[in-house]
Write an enzyme that holds these catalytic residues in place. Sequence first.
Site, PDB file in Angstrom:
ATOM      1  N   GLY A 374      -5.095   0.469   0.541  1.00  0.00           N
ATOM      2  CA  GLY A 374      -3.691   0.136   0.342  1.00  0.00           C
ATOM      3  C   GLY A 374      -2.794   1.267   0.777  1.00  0.00           C
ATOM      4  O   GLY A 374      -3.257   2.380   1.058  1.00  0.00           O
ATOM      5  N   PRO A 375      -1.499   1.016   0.830  1.00  0.00           N
ATOM      6  CA  PRO A 375      -0.546   2.046   1.266  1.00  0.00           C
ATOM      7  C   PRO A 375      -0.449   3.183   0.258  1.00  0.00           C
ATOM      8  O   PRO A 375      -0.890   3.053  -0.887  1.00  0.00           O
ATOM      9  CB  PRO A 375       0.776   1.275   1.381  1.00  0.00           C
ATOM     10  N   PRO A 376       0.134   4.305   0.666  1.00  0.00           N
ATOM     11  CA  PRO A 376       0.276   5.446  -0.254  1.00  0.00           C
ATOM     12  C   PRO A 376       1.174   5.109  -1.439  1.00  0.00           C
ATOM     13  O   PRO A 376       2.126   4.340  -1.321  1.00  0.00           O
ATOM     14  CB  PRO A 376       0.923   6.534   0.622  1.00  0.00           C
ATOM     15  N   GLY A 377       0.856   5.703  -2.581  1.00  0.00           N
ATOM     16  CA  GLY A 377       1.724   5.592  -3.741  1.00  0.00           C
ATOM     17  C   GLY A 377       1.529   4.375  -4.605  1.00  0.00           C
ATOM     18  O   GLY A 377       2.300   4.150  -5.537  1.00  0.00           O
ATOM     19  N   VAL A 378       0.487   3.564  -4.335  1.00  0.00           N
ATOM     20  CA  VAL A 378       0.293   2.351  -5.138  1.00  0.00           C
ATOM     21  C   VAL A 378      -0.691   2.578  -6.284  1.00  0.00           C
ATOM     22  O   VAL A 378      -1.009   1.646  -7.015  1.00  0.00           O
ATOM     23  CB  VAL A 378      -0.177   1.172  -4.254  1.00  0.00           C
ATOM     24  N   GLY A 379      -1.220   3.810  -6.417  1.00  0.00           N
ATOM     25  CA  GLY A 379      -2.028   4.129  -7.592  1.00  0.00           C
ATOM     26  C   GLY A 379      -3.522   4.078  -7.392  1.00  0.00           C
ATOM     27  O   GLY A 379      -4.260   3.958  -8.374  1.00  0.00           O
ATOM     28  N   LYS A 380      -4.009   4.222  -6.158  1.00  0.00           N
ATOM     29  CA  LYS A 380      -5.454   4.131  -5.921  1.00  0.00           C
ATOM     30  C   LYS A 380      -6.197   5.287  -6.589  1.00  0.00           C
ATOM     31  O   LYS A 380      -7.192   5.078  -7.281  1.00  0.00           O
ATOM     32  CB  LYS A 380      -5.729   4.123  -4.408  1.00  0.00           C
ATOM     33  N   THR A 381      -5.709   6.508  -6.369  1.00  0.00           N
ATOM     34  CA  THR A 381      -6.396   7.682  -6.920  1.00  0.00           C
ATOM     35  C   THR A 381      -6.314   7.723  -8.438  1.00  0.00           C
ATOM     36  O   THR A 381      -7.317   7.953  -9.130  1.00  0.00           O
ATOM     37  CB  THR A 381      -5.796   8.970  -6.321  1.00  0.00           C
ATOM     38  N   SER A 697       0.444  -8.946  16.597  1.00  0.00           N
ATOM     39  CA  SER A 697       1.243  -9.873  15.788  1.00  0.00           C
ATOM     40  C   SER A 697       2.713  -9.918  16.176  1.00  0.00           C
ATOM     41  O   SER A 697       3.475 -10.704  15.606  1.00  0.00           O
ATOM     42  CB  SER A 697       1.115  -9.516  14.302  1.00  0.00           C
ATOM     43  N   LYS A 740       3.389  -7.973   4.570  1.00  0.00           N
ATOM     44  CA  LYS A 740       4.534  -8.319   5.413  1.00  0.00           C
ATOM     45  C   LYS A 740       5.563  -9.142   4.641  1.00  0.00           C
ATOM     46  O   LYS A 740       6.776  -8.951   4.802  1.00  0.00           O
ATOM     47  CB  LYS A 740       4.051  -9.075   6.649  1.00  0.00           C
TER      48      LYS A 740
END
Length: 791
Positions: A374-381, A697, A740
């Site tokens: 996922g994109p940065p800052g979404v809480g993966k870590t 796309s 998107k």
Amino acid sequence: MKTKSKKLKSDLSIGEFEDIFQEIPEQLPVVVISEIMPIPNVDFRIEVSDNSYLKALKESETNANSFVILLTQKGLSHNKPKLTNLQRYGVLAQIITKVKIPHGDFKVRFRILQRVKIDKFLQKEPFLKVSYEKVKTVYGSIEEEKALIKLVIEKIMDKPFQLLVQNTNNFLDIIKTEPETENITDIIIFNLKIDDLDKYKYLKESHLNKRIFYILQDIQSLLIGLDLEQKINEKVKQSIDENQKEFYLREKMKAIQLELGDKAKKEEEIAELRDKIKKTPLPPEIKKKALQELSRYQTSSLMAESFVIKNYLDFLLELPWGKTSQDENDLVAIEKSLNNQHYGLQKVKERILEYAAVKIMTKKNPQNILCLVGPPGVGKTSLASSIAKALGRQFVRQSLGGLKEESEIRGHRRTYIGAMPGRILAGIRDAKTVNPVFLLDEIDKLVTNYNFDPASALLEVLDPQQNINFMDHFLSEPFDLSQVLFIATANYLDNVPEALKDRMEIIEVSSYTEKDKINIASKYLLKKQLKNHGITDTNLVIDNDTILYLIRHYTKEAGVRELDRILAELARKTVKECLIKKKEQVIITTKNVTKYLGKEKYLNLLDEQKEKIGSTNGLAYTYFGGDLLPVEVTYYKGKGQLVLTGKLGEVLKESAYTALSFIKANCQNLGIDANIFAENDFHIHLPEAAIPKDGPSAGITIATSLVSAITQKYIKKGLGMTGEITLRGNILAIGGLKEKAIAANRSGLDTIFIPQENLKDIEDIPEEVRNKLNIIPVSNISDVFSQVFVV
């Protein structure tokens, strides 16, 4: 050209010498010599091979006594000289003998007669020829001359003369028996151990006493150099003696210390290690290996080897052999813990609950490797850390961003100086259990090229069939990683090698909607910042409408990192006002927020949407989540060329060519004059040109912008679209629809066109986004053209 010389006293009488000078022509050929400076009273032998010099020698034989001029170069170079590089002072020489030797060369013997100064270069080819004037010796005071030459001879005799002069055969006899001071001077000059370039001053100096004075100066310089060299040699010898003495004493001290104290200390260490080996639940083979290494350590007398063995044993015994942490077996408690620490992310939480359920049921660790994309800052870590806490396990994080050495994963072999274990086993050692949650952060940032391939080393780590016997080069023994819950994170899955992707279960962590961000900010981020800054919710008051305003006008991101920083800034300013202005409460609203944060960074794109010609909003999926991808088209008089700008990748360029070819092929159906393509150039530009863009796309967007520009039809405002176009106008499926759609909603669009084949993915779009967007599925570009233009 090779030179040899023999230092001789002149054997011509004064009468013979004067007779010879009367026969010398005023113009003479030149031979340039290297390696040595010619001085009068010297017998020269030279090997001549250069064709022009051979011609010069032949020319000299036409005069009565075979005279030539000998010159040197300014740098005594071996290369064929240029006129500008020749010295202007040389010597007049007479050819005594010329003998042919093998390979066509000649060995020539010269007698040096007198110093000369070149007056003019008369010709360069086929040989060099000059006019010259003789340099007559100027004599000064005889008393001064005798005193100077006496001082020179005394200086030479004072030291072993071999240190000052070269070619010492008969040197002393010659200078003692030679009656002429000038001859003595020239012989000494030629033999002095100074650079030949420095001897040029003697060649051009006409005053005899000055030549003798120069000799005194050079002898003094040589003596100073000899004294300095002697001092340096003495210091070097003394240093060597001191180093040998120091080495001997240190070795002796080591032996004494070993006998007195170090031996006892080492015995104590050995006993301690032996006890640890006995108590640690090592597998039999590894215990045997540990005892062997301990035996080597006990008998080793080399400090370097002992240090390596000790490090190895320490690391081996620090590993948590068979030690596990007690897992949480209450699914309700696990779910509650995850929900308390993270908002949303239901797909990941559901997968962790399934993992825990299977483990509880089977009493075994499921062999699953998860990859959160996922994109940065979404809480993966932070989610990985929360998973460890919910499961009751230790947490280990290793960042793989920029890692390029395989040894960082597998470790170094112990034969290398400074060998260390790899990051995997080092992390297990730090966790002190064999079943931690192990986060491999930024796995898509591994450096992989023809020199480095750390991804290949990770294959063994992440393969459930292999990691039961993971082999670290430093440990050199198998270690079981099967109980570890590996979780990897990535921003962009395309950068992860296929072999790694095949070993991991991919779970997408999507961008947050505005509703998600409001909940995260109010329930998690704001509370965290209030606590970090020592204030409470009575000191800083901010409602959800203001948080929404912050999201729309001060952030533009898929995650919440920037929002967290903004809340931290508001908390800091609140603390400052509470202390300086003695306020007890600061209320942030949409009306006063600019007072604290400055002017808005981002405008509401909904207000900017206007009906335009040749400009369409595409939808892109990037490292940072979804985003708008505007496409602008214009055309002008030309020859039918297509210009593409905006740092486009190859796939995106091909999409542009495909879209243009479709429009050319169907221009009649679209009401377009076919001649327009031959008479004009078309320019397609994607703004933010510094950012690389690629992917198929944008085909639908490019085609729409082209038709709008050519037909001068306005495109309705608030539209966005995504889809790959074919030469038949069909619209093919794309990826990242959820991201998107979220980006379209965030940017203020109200309608988006998507491929018909992506209908199945609409359910993945958050409900609040679906409710705000008019999502129109299309299967052909004609379906788009019939709906996007203003009638």
